[in-house]
Design a protein around this motif. Structure first.
Motif, PDB file in Angstrom:
ATOM      1  N   LEU A   3      -7.603  15.624   0.729  1.00 23.87           N
ATOM      2  CA  LEU A   3      -7.733  14.273   0.186  1.00 23.87           C
ATOM      3  C   LEU A   3      -9.203  13.863   0.091  1.00 23.87           C
ATOM      4  O   LEU A   3      -9.518  12.727  -0.221  1.00 23.87           O
ATOM      5  N   ILE A 283      -9.603  -7.577   4.110  1.00 21.42           N
ATOM      6  CA  ILE A 283      -8.260  -7.184   3.659  1.00 21.42           C
ATOM      7  C   ILE A 283      -8.358  -6.400   2.348  1.00 21.42           C
ATOM      8  O   ILE A 283      -7.708  -5.366   2.169  1.00 21.42           O
ATOM      9  N   TYR A 285     -10.909  -4.652   1.386  1.00 23.79           N
ATOM     10  CA  TYR A 285     -11.461  -3.341   1.746  1.00 23.79           C
ATOM     11  C   TYR A 285     -10.343  -2.399   2.201  1.00 23.79           C
ATOM     12  O   TYR A 285     -10.257  -1.247   1.769  1.00 23.79           O
ATOM     13  N   SER A 286      -9.460  -2.902   3.074  1.00 25.93           N
ATOM     14  CA  SER A 286      -8.386  -2.066   3.613  1.00 25.93           C
ATOM     15  C   SER A 286      -7.465  -1.586   2.498  1.00 25.93           C
ATOM     16  O   SER A 286      -7.103  -0.408   2.434  1.00 25.93           O
ATOM     17  N   ASP A 287      -7.088  -2.500   1.608  1.00 31.18           N
ATOM     18  CA  ASP A 287      -6.178  -2.103   0.530  1.00 31.18           C
ATOM     19  C   ASP A 287      -6.836  -1.116  -0.431  1.00 31.18           C
ATOM     20  O   ASP A 287      -6.176  -0.203  -0.936  1.00 31.18           O
ATOM     21  N   GLU A 289      -9.059   1.092   0.401  1.00 29.09           N
ATOM     22  CA  GLU A 289      -9.033   2.391   1.084  1.00 29.09           C
ATOM     23  C   GLU A 289      -7.671   3.064   0.913  1.00 29.09           C
ATOM     24  O   GLU A 289      -7.584   4.276   0.710  1.00 29.09           O
ATOM     25  N   LEU A 290      -6.592   2.281   1.011  1.00 30.69           N
ATOM     26  CA  LEU A 290      -5.253   2.849   0.806  1.00 30.69           C
ATOM     27  C   LEU A 290      -5.095   3.339  -0.629  1.00 30.69           C
ATOM     28  O   LEU A 290      -4.485   4.372  -0.885  1.00 30.69           O
ATOM     29  N   ARG A 292      -7.453   4.461  -2.587  1.00 28.55           N
ATOM     30  CA  ARG A 292      -8.205   5.707  -2.769  1.00 28.55           C
ATOM     31  C   ARG A 292      -7.381   6.897  -2.255  1.00 28.55           C
ATOM     32  O   ARG A 292      -7.278   7.929  -2.902  1.00 28.55           O
ATOM     33  N   SER A 293      -6.761   6.733  -1.083  1.00 28.11           N
ATOM     34  CA  SER A 293      -5.954   7.814  -0.512  1.00 28.11           C
ATOM     35  C   SER A 293      -4.778   8.143  -1.430  1.00 28.11           C
ATOM     36  O   SER A 293      -4.431   9.309  -1.624  1.00 28.11           O
ATOM     37  N   MET A 294      -4.165   7.099  -1.977  1.00 29.30           N
ATOM     38  CA  MET A 294      -2.999   7.261  -2.846  1.00 29.30           C
ATOM     39  C   MET A 294      -3.379   8.063  -4.101  1.00 29.30           C
ATOM     40  O   MET A 294      -2.663   8.988  -4.496  1.00 29.30           O
ATOM     41  N   ARG A 297      -4.193  11.710  -3.204  1.00 33.63           N
ATOM     42  CA  ARG A 297      -2.961  12.448  -2.915  1.00 33.63           C
ATOM     43  C   ARG A 297      -2.240  12.815  -4.215  1.00 33.63           C
ATOM     44  O   ARG A 297      -1.702  13.918  -4.346  1.00 33.63           O
ATOM     45  N   ALA A 317       4.321   5.399  -6.914  1.00 32.94           N
ATOM     46  CA  ALA A 317       3.721   4.741  -5.748  1.00 32.94           C
ATOM     47  C   ALA A 317       2.290   4.320  -6.070  1.00 32.94           C
ATOM     48  O   ALA A 317       1.866   3.196  -5.778  1.00 32.94           O
ATOM     49  N   ALA A 320       2.056   1.436  -8.697  1.00 31.36           N
ATOM     50  CA  ALA A 320       2.465   0.161  -8.094  1.00 31.36           C
ATOM     51  C   ALA A 320       1.380  -0.358  -7.147  1.00 31.36           C
ATOM     52  O   ALA A 320       0.970  -1.519  -7.214  1.00 31.36           O
ATOM     53  N   LYS A 321       0.904   0.513  -6.272  1.00 37.38           N
ATOM     54  CA  LYS A 321      -0.079   0.086  -5.265  1.00 37.38           C
ATOM     55  C   LYS A 321      -1.396  -0.327  -5.923  1.00 37.38           C
ATOM     56  O   LYS A 321      -1.981  -1.351  -5.582  1.00 37.38           O
ATOM     57  N   ASP A 324      -1.027  -3.684  -7.819  1.00 34.13           N
ATOM     58  CA  ASP A 324      -1.026  -4.834  -6.899  1.00 34.13           C
ATOM     59  C   ASP A 324      -2.436  -5.131  -6.386  1.00 34.13           C
ATOM     60  O   ASP A 324      -2.853  -6.286  -6.307  1.00 34.13           O
TER      61      ASP A 324
ATOM     62  N   THR B 305      -4.001   7.718   4.188  1.00 38.00           N
ATOM     63  CA  THR B 305      -5.314   7.240   4.635  1.00 38.00           C
ATOM     64  C   THR B 305      -5.631   7.780   6.027  1.00 38.00           C
ATOM     65  O   THR B 305      -6.770   8.176   6.307  1.00 38.00           O
ATOM     66  N   ARG B 308      -6.586  11.294   5.429  1.00 36.04           N
ATOM     67  CA  ARG B 308      -7.918  11.402   4.816  1.00 36.04           C
ATOM     68  C   ARG B 308      -9.015  11.143   5.843  1.00 36.04           C
ATOM     69  O   ARG B 308     -10.054  11.790   5.846  1.00 36.04           O
ATOM     70  N   GLU B 311      -9.517  14.214   7.790  1.00 33.19           N
ATOM     71  CA  GLU B 311     -10.214  15.235   6.994  1.00 33.19           C
ATOM     72  C   GLU B 311     -11.689  14.891   6.815  1.00 33.19           C
ATOM     73  O   GLU B 311     -12.547  15.766   6.838  1.00 33.19           O
ATOM     74  N   MET B 325      -9.730  -0.580  10.643  1.00 30.79           N
ATOM     75  CA  MET B 325      -8.860  -0.743   9.482  1.00 30.79           C
ATOM     76  C   MET B 325      -7.482  -0.149   9.762  1.00 30.79           C
ATOM     77  O   MET B 325      -6.459  -0.744   9.455  1.00 30.79           O
TER      78      MET B 325
END
Lengths: 378, 413
Positions: A3, A283, A285-287, A289-290, A292-294, A297, A317, A320-321, A324, B305, B308, B311, B325
């Motif tokens: 990832l 908040i 920032y956190s979303d 980061e999610l 980016r991972s999505m 992946r 997924a 949608a993410k 939002d 996440t 990641r 990693e 976070m």
């Protein structure tokens, strides 16, 4: 697989970032809008992008591409999302080349992919017929004729439709879930009528009407015996590509907004010292980061050739993410900039406009949550 | 490599001979081993398993063997953990001594303290509890007021701790105390160890909104503690306290991954919604279905996440400041999951006790209530967001300007 971007992808990212910042900043798009440019994209820039290899990123070397995989294309899309680059990258490379990769015959691949990789050929992809994305309710008909098919019906939101050399059309060949096919139509064929649509994001869109358009047998994408799966997979790869582009856009809005919170003073202090804004920023920032991972992946799954079912879940997924989060970040970007965020002179409004179109394109968050739930069996 | 292969072979052989069959089954809630002066072993095999593992030092595989630890290298420990996982071996010992105190004692304790306490932690002979939070010092932990005053060779301790997990079952406590209130609040704290049987120590269990809990209030009334029990320098306890919190955060991360309690077979969210809010096959309430899908997508993105961040840490791709976070998002997700569970189950998810409710239904109700604490314990969600805003986003710190009873000055934790 990983990832985290590999060395090659990091190199592509650095080069794409430098190019977009220096040669394709938001001011290019602003100029296209202000000058009411007939093409709607900068052809010189597109030629340079092709030289950099972007148009052949996900096309195999055997067909004139660079074989960098979709992961490579995703980092380019992320960078173009940061400066809102208008180009045939999405219509021609992300959608049409993928459709040909997935469903084209050997001769179709040999005939079309090299000209896409070289940047010469622009191919639009026509799927939607209504304001809401719904591939399963496609009604544009492909009826058998003596030579091949007749196409009848209408498509909307055809990206780059008015500048395309060819259009790949998703049409209904019979009733039911497996009743769709894909056809490559010359844009200047008799019976094809193209009308440019002027959207809020200044991207090129068109309404295309097909009246008894005659299609020969070699214009049918028939290199696969499961055309329904190929259409779905093309759409899923494109959905992940749009998600990658949104990831870039939201990062730009977020970083610009955080900088503004550090620069703007009111009540004798910088507004970034207010906890009411700090928590909302944290908040976001956190979303992001999610998100980016999505996205990472999703492209990991494409390049590792994971099963289509898995890619479908990941694409829904991700779409949608990201939709939002794009909604949240684009709205907060304007709000946290205050009055200046409302002015046309300031760029942030362009991102709000692009956000909503990108959210809808190829299915909004509700569409994809519904699809995700169905794919997950509930 | 061949050394590691040899180690794997001998480890596998030893485990085959020494791990009792019942210790290779999923852990049961009431068979978790905590050790201590008066340990309870509901399953006699657990006692045997602990003794054998402790003898090898494998309850703490990488701690130095001079203190009773396993003395293994990191790579050997990876092999050991793989071999334990291979046979589904239960943890031999669950202990705050291992997960929290031991690592900081090895780093900051003096030789006598290490010789005194570490072997007993390894063997599970002393059960430790954590004296950190106070009624007036929660998120602002450094504002703690429990006093330790010098009296000859001893300290006299007075004050109160709260949220002390298992204080009523613990033998010793590691405790933060104020030893100087004339300096900034971070500079007057010391880290001290003492016996919970000392005269003047008392505990009172706390009943939570979810029912019984491991938490206690702990009271100190003129407790006399030898000054040799001080860890590190006088008034330098905050450094040790912060290091220990890092170990604690590592221990409690993972809430959001929906890790189930040992051995319990939890009802999934989709299954619950189909059963109570549908016809068993589908979820007929489309609004609920949409929100469950949204939750599951967020959970999936959160899991990626976590992956990641591991990693990235491996490739050391820049600073990895994601722990706040992950704590924030993971605990908020767990709360969302349990709210959706309760909603999906309707009033069957709101029973308190009795035969009209299945055990798994009652468990959901209690978990839902308990989950409200996830975003409070280990640093509230608001504190995590503060940390992200300041350390990750570089936004200016305003909390240092907030009035405090103790003079503020030093950099925040």
């Amino acid at each position: 697989m990983s990832l985290v971007l590999n060395e090659d992808q990091k190199m592509v990212q650095e080069s794409a970032s430098a190019f977009c910042q220096e040669q394709a900043p938001v001011s290019v798009m602003r100029h296209l809008r202000d000058s009411k440019d007939a093409a709607g994209y900068d052809k010189n820039l597109w030629a340079k992008m092709a030289e950099l290899g972007w148009s052949g990123m996900a096309i195999l070397e055997a067909y004139g591409g660079f074989g960098f995989g979709y992961g490579g294309l995703s980092v380019v899309l992320e960078e173009t999302g940061k400066t809102l680059v208008n180009s045939p990258l999405i219509s021609t490379v992300l959608l049409s080349a993928t459709a040909i990769n997935e469903a084209g015959s050997e001769s179709q691949k040999e005939g079309l992919l090299p000209s896409i990789a070289s940047g010469e050929l622009v191919i639009a992809f026509a799927i939607d017929e209504k304001p809401i994305h719904s591939p399963s309710s496609t009604t544009l008909s492909a009826t058998a004729s003596s030579e091949g098919f007749f196409l009848n019906g209408q498509k909307v939101m055809v990206l780059d439709g008015h500048v395309a050399d060819k259009i790949i059309v998703v049409a209904r060949t019979k009733e039911g879930a497996n009743g769709l096919g894909m056809f490559i139509v010359d844009a200047n064929s008799p019976g094809v009528e193209i009308q440019r649509l002027h959207m809020v994001d200044n991207r090129n869109n068109a309404k295309v009407t097909f009246s008894n358009v005659n299609i020969s047998a070699d214009q049918v994408l028939d290199g696969t015996n499961n055309i329904s799966e190929a259409i779905e997979k093309t759409l899923d790869i494109a959905r992940l590509g749009i998600a990658a582009e949104m990831l870039g856009s939201m990062q730009y809005v977020f970083e610009t907004t955080i900088q503004y919170l550090k620069d703007r003073s009111q009540f004798g202090v910088v507004i970034g010292s207010f906890q009411a804004l700090q928590h909302r920023a944290a908040i976001m920032y956190s979303d992001i980061e999610l998100c980016r991972s999505m996205v990472r992946r999703g492209f990991e799954a494409i390049d590792a050739d994971e099963p289509a079912e898995k890619i479908a879940q990941l694409a829904s997924a991700a779409k949608a993410k990201l939709s939002d989060t794009m909604f949240l970040v684009s709205n907060e970007g304007v709000q946290m900039h205050g009055g200046i965020g409302m002015t046309d002179e300031f760029d942030i409004g362009f991102y709000l406009k692009r956000a909503r179109v990108a959210q809808h394109y190829l299915g909004d968050a509700s569409f994809h949550r519904n699809r995700y739930a169905t794919l997950k069996g509930f | 490599m061949s050394n590691l292969d040899d180690f794997r072979a001998s480890t596998r052989e030893w485990l085959e001979e020494n791990c009792p069959a019942s210790m290779r089954t999923p852990m049961k809630e009431d068979e978790v081993v905590w050790g201590g002066r008066n340990p309870t072993f509901k399953n006699p095999d657990s006692k045997l398993w602990l003794e054998r593992m402790a003898e090898k030092g494998w309850t703490t595989p990488t701690w130095p063997s001079v203190y009773g630890g396993g003395g293994l290298t990191k790579d050997e420990n990876i092999v050991l953990q793989q071999e334990l996982a291979r046979i589904n071996a239960r943890p031999a010992l669950n202990s705050f001594g291992i997960s929290m105190l031991g690592p900081v004692l090895l780093e900051y304790g003096n030789e006598e303290q290490k010789m005194e306490h570490i072997p007993k932690i390894v063997r599970g002979e002393i059960r430790w509890c954590q004296g950190y939070s106070e009624p007036g010092a929660g998120s602002d932990l450094a504002a703690l007021g429990t006093k330790a005053e010098r009296d000859g060779d001893d300290f006299i301790i007075n004050g109160q701790k709260i949220w002390t997990s298992y204080a009523n079952f613990s033998d010793w406590i590691f405790c933060l105390v104020r030893t100087d209130n004339t300096v900034s609040k971070h500079s007057g704290i010391s880290f001290i160890l003492f016996d919970m049987e000392s005269p003047g120590v008392s505990t009172r269990p706390i009943q939570l909104i979810s029912g019984a809990s491991p938490f206690c209030e702990t009271f100190f009334d003129n407790v006399r503690v030898p000054s040799t029990n001080l860890v590190g320098e006088l008034n330098s306890g905050w450094t040790i306290a912060k290091r220990l919190l890092q170990h604690e955060r590592t221990m409690i991360s993972g809430f959001g991954l929906g890790r189930n309690k040992p051995g319990s077979k939890a009802l999934t969210l989709e299954a619950a919604a189909k059963k109570y809010h549908g016809d068993g096959e589908t979820i007929t309430d489309t609004g609920l279905r949409d929100r469950i899908a949204q939750f599951m997508i967020d959970s999936e993105a959160f899991a990626y996440t976590s992956r990641r961040s591991i990693e990235e840490a491996k490739q050391s791709a820049g600073p990895n400041a994601t722990s706040s976070m992950l704590k924030y998002y993971g605990t908020e997700l767990n709360k969302r999951r349990l709210e959706l569970m309760v909603e999906a189950m309707g009033t069957q998810g709101l029973g308190w006790e009795g035969d009209e409710f299945e055990n798994e239904e009652l468990a959901v109700t209690r978990q839902w209530l308990r989950s409200k604490g996830n975003s409070i314990e280990g640093g509230t969600s608001e504190v995590q967001l503060n940390v992200i805003a300041k350390r990750v986003l570089g936004l200016p710190d305003m909390t240092s300007m907030v009035a405090s009873p103790i003079k503020s000055g030093e950099a925040k934790s």
